[in-house]
Design a protein around this motif. Structure first.
Motif, short mmCIF file in Angstrom:
data_model
loop_
_atom_site.label_atom_id
_atom_site.label_comp_id
_atom_site.label_asym_id
_atom_site.label_seq_id
_atom_site.Cartn_x
_atom_site.Cartn_y
_atom_site.Cartn_z
N VAL A 1 -3.09 -17.43 -26.31
CA VAL A 1 -3.96 -18.13 -25.35
C VAL A 1 -5.26 -18.49 -26.04
O VAL A 1 -5.87 -17.65 -26.72
CB VAL A 1 -4.25 -17.25 -24.12
N LEU B 1 2.41 -11.72 -25.05
CA LEU B 1 1.38 -12.64 -24.56
C LEU B 1 0.02 -12.13 -25.04
O LEU B 1 -0.45 -11.07 -24.61
CB LEU B 1 1.42 -12.71 -23.04
N ILE C 1 8.79 -10.88 -25.30
CA ILE C 1 7.69 -11.85 -25.26
C ILE C 1 6.37 -11.09 -25.41
O ILE C 1 6.13 -10.12 -24.68
CB ILE C 1 7.68 -12.65 -23.94
N ALA D 1 -2.29 -19.16 -18.17
CA ALA D 1 -1.35 -18.97 -19.28
C ALA D 1 -0.09 -18.26 -18.81
O ALA D 1 1.02 -18.57 -19.27
CB ALA D 1 -2.02 -18.19 -20.40
N ILE E 1 3.29 -21.48 -28.13
CA ILE E 1 4.50 -20.67 -27.96
C ILE E 1 5.34 -20.82 -29.22
O ILE E 1 5.80 -21.92 -29.55
CB ILE E 1 5.29 -21.12 -26.73
N LEU F 1 8.74 -21.08 -20.96
CA LEU F 1 9.83 -20.28 -21.52
C LEU F 1 11.16 -20.66 -20.87
O LEU F 1 12.19 -20.72 -21.55
CB LEU F 1 9.55 -18.79 -21.32
N THR G 1 9.06 -13.67 -29.21
CA THR G 1 8.35 -14.93 -29.00
C THR G 1 6.91 -14.61 -28.66
O THR G 1 6.64 -13.79 -27.77
CB THR G 1 8.98 -15.75 -27.86
N ILE H 1 -2.06 -22.96 -24.76
CA ILE H 1 -1.25 -21.85 -25.25
C ILE H 1 -0.33 -22.40 -26.33
O ILE H 1 0.12 -23.55 -26.27
CB ILE H 1 -0.42 -21.16 -24.14
N GLU I 1 1.93 -20.93 -16.72
CA GLU I 1 2.48 -21.96 -17.59
C GLU I 1 3.47 -21.38 -18.59
O GLU I 1 4.49 -21.99 -18.91
CB GLU I 1 1.35 -22.69 -18.33
N GLY I 2 3.17 -20.18 -19.09
CA GLY I 2 4.08 -19.55 -20.04
C GLY I 2 5.44 -19.30 -19.43
O GLY I 2 6.48 -19.51 -20.07
N ILE J 1 3.07 -15.80 -27.42
CA ILE J 1 2.30 -16.80 -26.66
C ILE J 1 0.82 -16.49 -26.90
O ILE J 1 0.33 -15.44 -26.49
CB ILE J 1 2.62 -16.74 -25.16
#
Length: 346
Positions: free
Chosen positions: A176, A216, A214, A197, A165, A205, A172, A163, A200-201, A174
């Motif tokens: 994948v 994604l 955000i 993702a 970021i 963050l 923001t 990912i 982990e995201g 993200i």
């Protein structure tokens, strides 16, 4: 069952706290010695209402000595210009943005600090209750590792893929990428990558200190929206209260709103336009000098670095001398790259 541990590095000129989640950094808390505690999360103050902007529902507060903060208000709770209020800092200042406060009561007198914010150690104990933070060399290594990961853009996902970021002024993103998962069944690979993702995201963050809107950008098509929404609620639960999660949209994106509370790590460590800030490099230099001093007790230590780093390091070297004695010399070399230091016994 997830395991969180805490680490506390009391360095020269700054204190760093780290929370790890299953052995990987989840949060890094930075507090510089000279920081104005009036602007730190949790500080309680008497503030004076400087101006009121009814059109946007915001009042600007005078915290004293030129410090300012914003106070959002509802139409039926409009503050009076010139009035004194008791407030608490709920969101720290970040690049280009003032700190945000909330009113906790009526105040009197001049703007002043009533109660300092929690210390780094207190913050760690509030995140992991009854924890006894690890200190010493292990804590310093954990803090160095956390800072390094917080500044990365692309992060590997467990099982393959990655990912990216990237924060902007508005949001923001993200992104994948399947990466080496592509050789698997495509739909299953996309599902696993998206679930990884999200988990982990959320961790990253928190580590980077990022919030707000955000976006994604999921991989693949025909997403299981219910499963992804459930995964997001679980992954972002530590960020509550205030998390809002939208459904997967027609373009394969998921939108989230995460409360902004702390200053982003990049604001501490990076300079405008990219690259490590002089102060961040000076901190790294001083940590190198301190490590050399501990290895060679009593020896004189000489260091060479770029002029701007040497300038930023001057007050830190003075603090180092107070702790270990006046046996350190830092020389400026205009030909030295900013991120290179030469440190050795003289």
């Amino acid at each position: 069952m997830s395991e969180r541990r805490t680490f506390l590095d009391r360095g020269i000129g700054e204190t760093r706290g780290v929370v790890t989640l299953d052995g990987r950094p989840e949060r890094v808390i930075l507090r510089r010695d000279e920081e104005d505690l009036r602007l730190a999360l949790g500080a309680r103050l008497i503030a004076r209402v400087a101006t009121v902007e009814p059109a946007i529902g915001v009042a600007f507060l005078d915290l004293g000595e030129g410090r300012e903060a914003m106070l959002p208000f509802k139409p039926d709770a409009r503050p009076v210009r010139g009035g004194a209020l008791e407030v608490e800092i709920r969101s720290e200042a970040r690049e280009g943005k003032l700190a945000t406060a909330r009113q906790t009561g009526e105040g009197d007198g001049a703007p002043r600090l009533l109660h300092p914010p929690p210390s780094v150690a207190d913050i760690l104990r509030s995140i992991v209750r009854d924890s006894d933070p690890v200190q010493g060399r292990e804590a310093r290594q954990a803090a160095d590792d956390a800072e390094a990961e917080a500044l990365e853009i692309v992060h590997r996902l467990p099982g393959g893929g990655d990912i990216a970021i990237e924060p902007t002024r508005a949001l923001t993103s993200i992104d994948v990428d399947l990466g080496d998962r592509k050789g698997q069944d495509s739909k299953r690979a996309a599902r696993h990558a998206n679930l990884a993702a999200i988990a982990e995201g959320a961790r990253l963050l928190r580590l980077k200190g990022l919030g707000g809107l955000i976006i994604l950008d999921l991989v693949g098509r025909g997403h299981d929206g219910a499963a992804l929404l459930a995964a997001a609620r679980l992954a972002f639960a530590p960020d509550n209260p205030g998390v809002a999660i939208g459904p997967v949209g027609r373009f394969g994106t998921m939108e989230l709103s995460i409360p902004r509370r702390t200053r982003p790590v990049s604001d501490y460590l990076l300079r405008a336009g990219g690259g490590l800030a002089d102060r961040a490099l000076a901190q790294r230099l001083v940590r190198r000098i301190e490590a050399e001093a501990q290895t060679a007790p009593g020896a004189r230590i000489a260091a060479t670095c770029a002029p701007e780093v040497a300038k930023a390091a001057e007050p830190l070297v003075a603090l180092l001398a107070e702790r270990y004695g006046a046996r350190f010399k830092v020389s400026a070399d205009p030909s030295q790259p900013r991120d290179r230091f030469d440190v050795a016994p003289a």
